[in-house]
Design an enzyme around this catalytic site. Structure first.
Site, PDB file in Angstrom:
ATOM      1  CG  ASN A  23      13.871  -1.870  30.131  1.00 54.31           C
ATOM      2  OD1 ASN A  23      13.487  -0.805  30.609  1.00 54.31           O
ATOM      3  ND2 ASN A  23      14.106  -1.997  28.835  1.00 54.31           N
ATOM      4  CB  CYS A  81      14.730   5.052  29.696  1.00 50.70           C
ATOM      5  SG  CYS A  81      14.759   3.255  29.911  1.00 50.70           S
ATOM      6  CG  ASN A  83      13.495  -0.365  34.326  1.00 54.19           C
ATOM      7  OD1 ASN A  83      13.351  -0.319  35.547  1.00 54.19           O
ATOM      8  ND2 ASN A  83      12.630  -0.961  33.526  1.00 54.19           N
ATOM      9  CB  CYS A 228       8.454  -0.166  30.282  1.00 56.09           C
ATOM     10  SG  CYS A 228       8.492   1.579  29.784  1.00 56.09           S
TER      11      CYS A 228
END
Length: 285
Positions: A23, A81, A83, A228
């Site tokens: 990612n 988010c 990551n 994700c």
């Protein structure tokens, strides 16, 4: 507008190229000035352009603290988010010479901790589970099973996904075989379903055992993604709510594994996994 014109406001600014299990991100340092427009974000995210990534992350100074901004590859801003938070946590911890750091985000402060040379743990906070918090367009008292069906109305192929907000909305279908699902085909339909006024991330989850989940995700504003982090958190939370797994599990993504714990003591979700720095530079050089 050409790619060069879209990015000219970034000239002279440092950037890093990082990923968490595939990612991938362009991280832009705005702490000493500069700005990122939605056009520039879309240009950085475009894989046919000079960079290409899933998300674009900005670092800004906010009263002496670092604030993280998050942009999808289509130029839209989002609230979380996982990551990217791990990647930014790794950068800041190295910069500050510490093992732990706090990052401001649209979803609130996030706490990251180094647990290895390239391994980072992030406290993603408490999941939001009520229909108004996700949000859904209609009242549904039990968001473990929401009223969405795919296929013929009398013989749906998929139905009754779970919904949860991990700083952004998620819809999780539990399936017998995650690999067999045409997520690239139905993901866009569910992402833009009228039930989700802010659109949604869409995942298929296959529970392999009480401590292992196989998960694939169509990411809102991005498309198919190798990993994700918030989807992995949403998958574990949804599985626990359905009593399918323990509160700690390995979530297997296309890009690798994340360890997710939904801590019973305070309901916080802890995500742990590897990060990688693949490049860095200065825009315009």
């Amino acid at each position: 507008m050409t790619a060069r014109n879209s990015l000219q406001d970034l000239d002279g600014l440092p950037y890093w190229l990082m990923d968490g299990l595939g990612n991938d991100f362009v991280i832009v340092d705005l702490r000493h000035g500069g700005r990122l427009t939605s056009e520039a974000a879309a240009c950085l995210g475009d894989r046919s352009g000079p960079f290409g990534c899933d998300q674009i992350i900005t670092l800004s100074d906010h009263g002496g603290d670092v604030q993280m901004g998050i942009w999808n590859a289509d130029g839209s801003e989002v609230g979380a988010c996982g990551n990217a938070t791990r990647c930014v946590g790794w950068l800041l911890a190295r910069e500050q010479g510490t093992d732990a750091t706090t990052i401001g985000s649209p979803a609130g402060p996030l706490h990251a901790r180094l647990v290895g040379a390239q391994r980072v743990s992030v406290d993603m906070g408490v999941p939001k589970l009520r229909w108004q918090q996700i949000p859904l367009a209609e009242q549904m008292d039990d968001t473990r099973f929401i009223d969405i069906k795919l296929g013929p109305i009398d013989r749906p192929v998929l139905w009754g996904p779970s919904a949860v907000n991990m700083g952004n909305p998620h819809c999780v279908f539990f399936v017998e075989d995650a690999e067999a699902q045409a997520l690239d085909r139905f993901g866009p339909l569910i992402e833009n379903h009228p039930l989700f006024p802010e659109r949604t991330n869409v995942s298929v989850a296959q529970v392999l055992n009480r401590t292992t989940i196989r998960l694939r995700t169509w990411e809102r504003g991005v498309g198919m993604t190798k990993a994700c982090g918030t989807a992995a958190c949403a998958g574990l939370v949804s599985a626990v709510r359905r009593r399918l797994t323990d509160r700690t599990a390995t979530v297997r993504l296309d890009g690798g594994d994340l360890e997710i714990e939904w801590r019973e003591a305070d309901e916080h979700v802890i995500m742990t996994g590897d990060v990688r720095l693949s490049g860095q530079g200065v825009f315009g050089d």
